[in-house]
Design a protein around this motif. Structure first.
Motif, PDB file in Angstrom:
ATOM      1  N   PHE A 198      38.464  33.626  54.143  1.00  0.00           N
ATOM      2  CA  PHE A 198      38.118  34.983  54.958  1.00  0.00           C
ATOM      3  C   PHE A 198      37.644  36.095  54.068  1.00  0.00           C
ATOM      4  N   HIS A 199      37.205  35.673  52.740  1.00  0.00           N
ATOM      5  CA  HIS A 199      36.454  36.713  51.973  1.00  0.00           C
ATOM      6  C   HIS A 199      37.626  37.905  51.450  1.00  0.00           C
ATOM      7  N   GLU A 200      38.563  37.548  51.238  1.00  0.00           N
ATOM      8  CA  GLU A 200      39.755  38.446  50.951  1.00  0.00           C
ATOM      9  C   GLU A 200      39.499  38.759  49.300  1.00  0.00           C
ATOM     10  N   PRO A 201      39.739  40.126  48.790  1.00  0.00           N
ATOM     11  CA  PRO A 201      39.694  40.284  47.250  1.00  0.00           C
ATOM     12  C   PRO A 201      40.284  39.371  46.286  1.00  0.00           C
ATOM     13  N   PHE A 202      39.662  38.975  45.223  1.00  0.00           N
ATOM     14  CA  PHE A 202      40.431  38.099  44.426  1.00  0.00           C
ATOM     15  C   PHE A 202      41.455  38.563  43.680  1.00  0.00           C
ATOM     16  N   THR A 203      41.608  39.923  43.786  1.00  0.00           N
ATOM     17  CA  THR A 203      42.835  40.332  43.105  1.00  0.00           C
ATOM     18  C   THR A 203      44.105  40.030  43.806  1.00  0.00           C
ATOM     19  N   LYS A 204      43.957  39.684  45.068  1.00  0.00           N
ATOM     20  CA  LYS A 204      45.161  39.495  45.999  1.00  0.00           C
ATOM     21  C   LYS A 204      45.706  37.968  45.537  1.00  0.00           C
ATOM     22  N   ALA A 205      44.645  37.106  45.411  1.00  0.00           N
ATOM     23  CA  ALA A 205      45.164  35.736  45.021  1.00  0.00           C
ATOM     24  C   ALA A 205      45.670  35.690  43.526  1.00  0.00           C
ATOM     25  N   LEU A 206      44.880  36.706  42.840  1.00  0.00           N
ATOM     26  CA  LEU A 206      45.563  36.406  41.237  1.00  0.00           C
ATOM     27  C   LEU A 206      46.689  37.164  41.164  1.00  0.00           C
ATOM     28  N   LEU A 207      47.003  38.104  41.929  1.00  0.00           N
ATOM     29  CA  LEU A 207      48.364  38.502  42.082  1.00  0.00           C
ATOM     30  C   LEU A 207      49.544  37.699  42.415  1.00  0.00           C
ATOM     31  N   TYR A 208      49.331  36.795  43.330  1.00  0.00           N
ATOM     32  CA  TYR A 208      50.111  35.942  43.995  1.00  0.00           C
ATOM     33  C   TYR A 208      50.413  34.715  42.971  1.00  0.00           C
ATOM     34  N   ILE A 209      49.231  34.129  42.223  1.00  0.00           N
ATOM     35  CA  ILE A 209      49.344  33.388  41.038  1.00  0.00           C
ATOM     36  C   ILE A 209      50.344  34.037  39.882  1.00  0.00           C
ATOM     37  N   GLY A 210      50.054  35.008  39.741  1.00  0.00           N
ATOM     38  CA  GLY A 210      50.937  35.625  38.639  1.00  0.00           C
ATOM     39  C   GLY A 210      52.180  35.682  38.996  1.00  0.00           C
ATOM     40  N   ILE A 211      52.653  35.884  40.180  1.00  0.00           N
ATOM     41  CA  ILE A 211      54.187  35.974  40.464  1.00  0.00           C
ATOM     42  C   ILE A 211      54.830  34.505  40.274  1.00  0.00           C
ATOM     43  N   ILE A 212      53.817  33.501  40.854  1.00  0.00           N
ATOM     44  CA  ILE A 212      54.155  32.139  40.745  1.00  0.00           C
ATOM     45  C   ILE A 212      54.618  31.652  39.418  1.00  0.00           C
ATOM     46  N   LEU A 213      53.745  31.924  38.330  1.00  0.00           N
ATOM     47  CA  LEU A 213      53.807  31.870  37.228  1.00  0.00           C
ATOM     48  C   LEU A 213      54.889  32.468  36.584  1.00  0.00           C
ATOM     49  N   LEU A 214      55.392  33.539  36.731  1.00  0.00           N
ATOM     50  CA  LEU A 214      56.480  34.122  36.263  1.00  0.00           C
ATOM     51  C   LEU A 214      57.750  33.831  36.814  1.00  0.00           C
ATOM     52  N   ILE A 215      57.819  33.138  38.228  1.00  0.00           N
ATOM     53  CA  ILE A 215      59.111  32.540  38.610  1.00  0.00           C
ATOM     54  C   ILE A 215      59.171  31.137  37.798  1.00  0.00           C
ATOM     55  N   ASN A 216      58.228  30.281  37.552  1.00  0.00           N
ATOM     56  CA  ASN A 216      57.899  29.233  36.887  1.00  0.00           C
ATOM     57  C   ASN A 216      58.596  29.501  35.533  1.00  0.00           C
TER      58      ASN A 216
END
Length: 622
Positions: free
Chosen positions: A79-97
Motif C-alpha cells: 500500500f506504498h507506506e513510508p519505508f521509515t514505518k517498516a524500519l521503525l517496526y524492525i528496530g523495535i523487534i531487534l531491541l526486544i530480541n
C-alpha cells in the motif's frame, strides 16, 4: 464354562471392561506425567519454570517477527507506506530480541547443562535405593529383571522425553493461541484445512508410536545379550581367558552376531509399517491437504474474488505450516506421552515394588549370641523349580563352630542365604533366640551376621571403605583406624597393608585413580574376610573363605579365625576340608538333604561320603 459366565466374556460387559481399561490407560498416562513433573519441580523448580517460559517466549517471538512483522512490512510495500514505518517496526523487534537473548543464552549454555544431570540423579537415587531393598527373588525372575534393566536404562531418556513433551505442549499452545486467532480474524476457513490434517496426523502418529514401543520391548532382551558380550570383550576381568581360549572369543562373537541378527530381524518385522506411517505423517497428510488444496483456495480468493490482500494471502499460507505444526504437535502429544508413559510405568512399578522382606520392619533382636535352629526347612527358588533344600532340621548352640560341606549343587550356599534371611523358606521355620527370624527386623538381624561370600566384590573406593562398607570422611577413617587395621591384620593382610603408600586411604582398583592398587585374588579375599572381622558380629559365615589363598595363608587364616571367632557362632562352607577338622560339628549335604552329621573323627570312622571326600583331599593336609 457355564452359560452364565459367557456374557461376561463375549457380551456388552466385555466392551464395557475395554472402555474401563482405556480410561485407566489415559489416567495412567496423566499420572505418569504428573509423577515426573513433581520429581523435576521439587529438584529444580526455577529450571522447570524457565523451561516452560522458554517455550512460550520462543513461539511468541516467532509470531511477533514472522507473522506481525512480515505482514506489516509487506502491507507497507503493498500500500506504498513510508519505508521509515517498516524500519521503525524492525528496530523495535531487534531491541526486544537483544533484551531476551541474555537470559536465553544463560539457559541454553549453562543452566540446562547443570540442571538436567540433577534431575537424572534425583530419579536414579530413588531407583538405586529401591534396588538395594528389592528381594533377591526379583533377580531370579527373568521377566522382572528384564523390566528392571529396561527401567534403569530408560530413566534418563524418560526425563528427556518428558521435558521435550512439556516444551512441545507450551510451544503448541502458544502457536495455536496466537496463530489461531490470526486465522479466525482473516480466514476462518483455513482452520478447517489444518484441523483435518491434525485429525489424520493424530491417528497416524499413534499407530507409529505403538509400533516403536512394541519394537523396543521386543529387541530389549537381544540388546542386553549384545551388551553383555561387549562388556566381556572390553573388561579386563575376561582379557586373560579370551587370549588363552580364542575359541571362546569366537563363540562370543557368534553370539554377538546372532543377537545383532535378532535385533535386525525385529526391526525388519516392523520396517514396512514404520515406512508407511512415517510417509503418511510427513508427506501424505500435510502436503496434500495444506500445500495442495489450501494454496489453490487462497489464490482463488486473492486473484479471483479479491477478498484477501496478497500480503495477507502470503502470510496465511506461510503460517499454515506453523499452525499445522502446532496441531501436529498436539497430534503427536498424546501418542508420545503414551509411549513415554509405558516406560514411566515400568519405572514407577519398580519404585512401587513392596519387598517381601522389609528391611526396617520387625521385632528387635535379643542381645548376645543365641541358639539358631532350623525346623523342617524346605526351599525352592520358584514355585515350579526344583527343591534346593529338602526338610532340613538343625540346631546350632551359641559359640558352636559348624562346617557345611558337600559337592557342587548340594545346597550349601542356599542354606546360608536362608540363615541370613536373604530368602524365606518355602516351608518350615528358622529361629534365633527362640524367635522366628521372619518376625525379626532384617536390618537388626543382619547386623548380627558377618559374612564373606565366595563371589565377594571389591568396590572403587579406598581400602578403609572397602572394609567398613560405608562412605567415610578422612576424620572418620583416622578415628576408626585401629579397629580397621586390626580387622585387616586378623585376615592376614598386615604385610600388604604396611607396603601400601597410602595405607587405609589407598584407592582400590586403578579404574578411577592412577595411584590406585589392583589387589591379587588372595589379597582381595583377605580384604573381604576383614569385613566380617570388623563387624564384630555374633554369627560369622565364611563361604569358601580360603578358595583364593595358598596353603600357608590358609593355615594362618584358620589360626586367626580361632582367635577372632572365640565365643561366636561360626559357619564354614568349603570344598577344601582343611577348615573342617577343628569344627565342633560337620554337616554334609547332598541334593539338598543332610546325609551325615558329626565331628571330623566321627565321620571318618563312619567311612561314608565325608570320609570319601576327605580321603580324596587328605594328601594336601598330611
Amino acid at each position: 464354562m457355564s452359560k452364565k459366565l459367557r456374557p461376561h466374556i463375549y457380551g456388552p460387559e466385555f466392551k464395557e471392561s475395554e472402555n474401563v481399561q482405556k480410561n485407566k490407560s489415559r489416567s495412567s498416562v496423566w499420572k505418569n506425567q504428573v509423577f515426573l513433573w513433581k520429581l523435576c519441580f521439587k529438584t529444580c523448580p526455577g529450571f522447570m519454570i524457565y523451561h516452560l517460559y522458554d517455550a512460550f517466549r520462543y513461539q511468541g517471538m516467532i509470531f511477533l517477527e514472522h507473522v506481525l512483522g512480515i505482514r506489516y512490512v509487506l502491507r507497507c510495500a503493498e500500500f506504498h507506506e513510508p519505508f521509515t514505518k517498516a524500519l521503525l517496526y524492525i528496530g523495535i523487534i531487534l531491541l526486544i530480541n537483544m533484551i531476551q537473548i541474555i537470559p536465553d543464552g544463560f539457559y541454553c549454555y549453562s543452566w540446562k547443562f547443570k540442571c538436567r544431570p540433577r534431575l537424572y540423579r534425583a530419579l536414579k537415587e530413588q531407583m538405586f535405593k529401591k534396588a538395594s531393598e528389592i528381594d533377591l527373588y526379583c533377580y531370579d525372575d527373568p521377566a522382572y529383571y528384564n523390566d528392571f534393566v529396561l527401567s534403569v536404562s530408560e530413566s534418563e531418556n524418560a526425563i528427556d522425553r518428558f521435558l521435550d513433551l512439556l516444551n512441545m505442549t507450551v510451544q503448541a499452545l502458544t502457536t495455536l493461541f496466537t496463530t489461531g486467532i490470526f486465522f479466525l480474524v482473516l480466514d476462518p476457513i483455513g482452520v478447517v484445512f489444518v484441523f483435518a490434517s491434525f485429525i489424520l496426523r493424530f491417528f497416524v502418529s499413534k499407530s507409529l508410536n505403538k509400533v516403536n514401543y512394541e519394537n523396543r520391548v521386543a529387541v530389549n532382551p537381544h540388546i542386553r545379550k549384545r551388551d553383555y558380550v561387549s562388556r566381556v570383550f572390553y573388561l579386563k576381568d575376561f582379557a586373560k581367558e579370551l587370549r588363552l581360549h580364542p575359541n571362546a572369543g569366537k563363540q562370543l562373537e557368534q553370539e554377538f552376531a546372532e543377537a545383532n541378527d535378532e535385533i535386525i530381524k525385529e526391526h525388519k518385522k516392523v520396517a514396512g509399517k514404520r515406512i508407511w506411517f512415517q510417509f503418511l505423517k510427513d508427506y501424505g497428510v500435510g502436503d496434500f491437504l495444506i500445500d495442495g488444496l489450501y494454496i489453490t483456495y487462497l489464490v482463488y480468493k486473492a486473484a479471483v474474488l479479491h477478498t484477501v490482500n496478497y500480503s495477507d494471502a502470503v502470510i496465511l499460507f506461510n503460517r499454515t505450516g506453523s499452525l499445522r505444526g502446532s496441531m501436529g504437535k498436539f497430534a503427536d502429544l498424546g501418542p508420545k506421552a503414551h509411549e513415554n508413559s509405558m516406560f514411566i510405568d515400568k519405572i514407577r512399578s519398580f519404585l512401587a515394588y513392596e519387598p517381601r522382606l522389609k528391611d526396617d520392619v520387625g521385632d528387635n533382636v535379643p542381645e548376645g549370641a543365641g541358639e539358631l535352629s532350623l525346623s523342617h526347612v524346605t526351599f525352592k527358588y520358584s514355585e515350579t523349580g526344583r527343591t534346593v533344600l529338602d526338610d532340613i532340621s538343625l540346631t546350632v548352640k551359641p559359640g558352636e563352630h559348624i562346617a557345611i560341606v558337600g559337592y557342587n549343587g548340594a545346597g550349601k550356599t542356599t542354606l546360608i542365604k536362608l540363615l541370613m534371611r536373604l530368602y524365606d523358606p518355602t516351608s518350615g521355620t528358622i529361629t534365633y533366640h527362640d524367635k522366628n527370624v521372619a518376625t525379626l527386623c532384617p536390618r537388626e538381624y543382619h547386623k548380627r551376621i558377618g559374612v564373606v561370600f565366595q563371589d565377594y566384590q571389591m568396590f572403587g573406593a579406598n581400602l578403609a571403605e572397602n572394609v567398613v562398607m560405608d562412605n567415610m570422611t578422612k576424620e572418620e577413617i583416622e578415628e576408626k583406624s585401629p579397629v580397621i587395621t586390626q580387622a585387616l591384620t586378623s585376615a592376614g593382610f598386615e604385610h600388604k597393608l604396611n607396603h601400601l603408600p597410602d595405607r587405609l586411604f589407598t584407592q582400590v582398583t586403578t579404574e578411577f585413580d592412577k595411584k590406585g592398587v589392583d589387589f591379587s585374588g588372595g589379597e582381595s579375599q583377605k580384604v573381604a574376610i576383614s569385613r566380617a572381622f570388623y563387624k564384630n558380629a555374633d554369627i560369622l559365615i565364611m563361604d569358601e573363605p580360603s578358595s583364593a589363598l595358598d596353603p600357608i595363608a590358609e593355615y594362618e587364616l584358620n589360626k586367626a579365625m580361632e582367635t577372632a571367632a572365640k565365643g561366636k557362632t561360626v559357619f564354614y562352607i568349603s570344598h577344601r576340608l582343611s577348615t573342617t577338622r577343628d569344627a565342633d560339628r560337620i554337616i554334609m549335604l547332598e541334593r539338598g538333604r543332610i546325609i551325615e552329621e558329626g565331628t571330623h573323627t566321627e565321620l571318618l570312622s563312619k567311612n561314608g561320603k565325608y570320609a570319601e571326600m576327605w580321603n580324596a583331599q587328605a594328601g594336601k593336609y598330611n
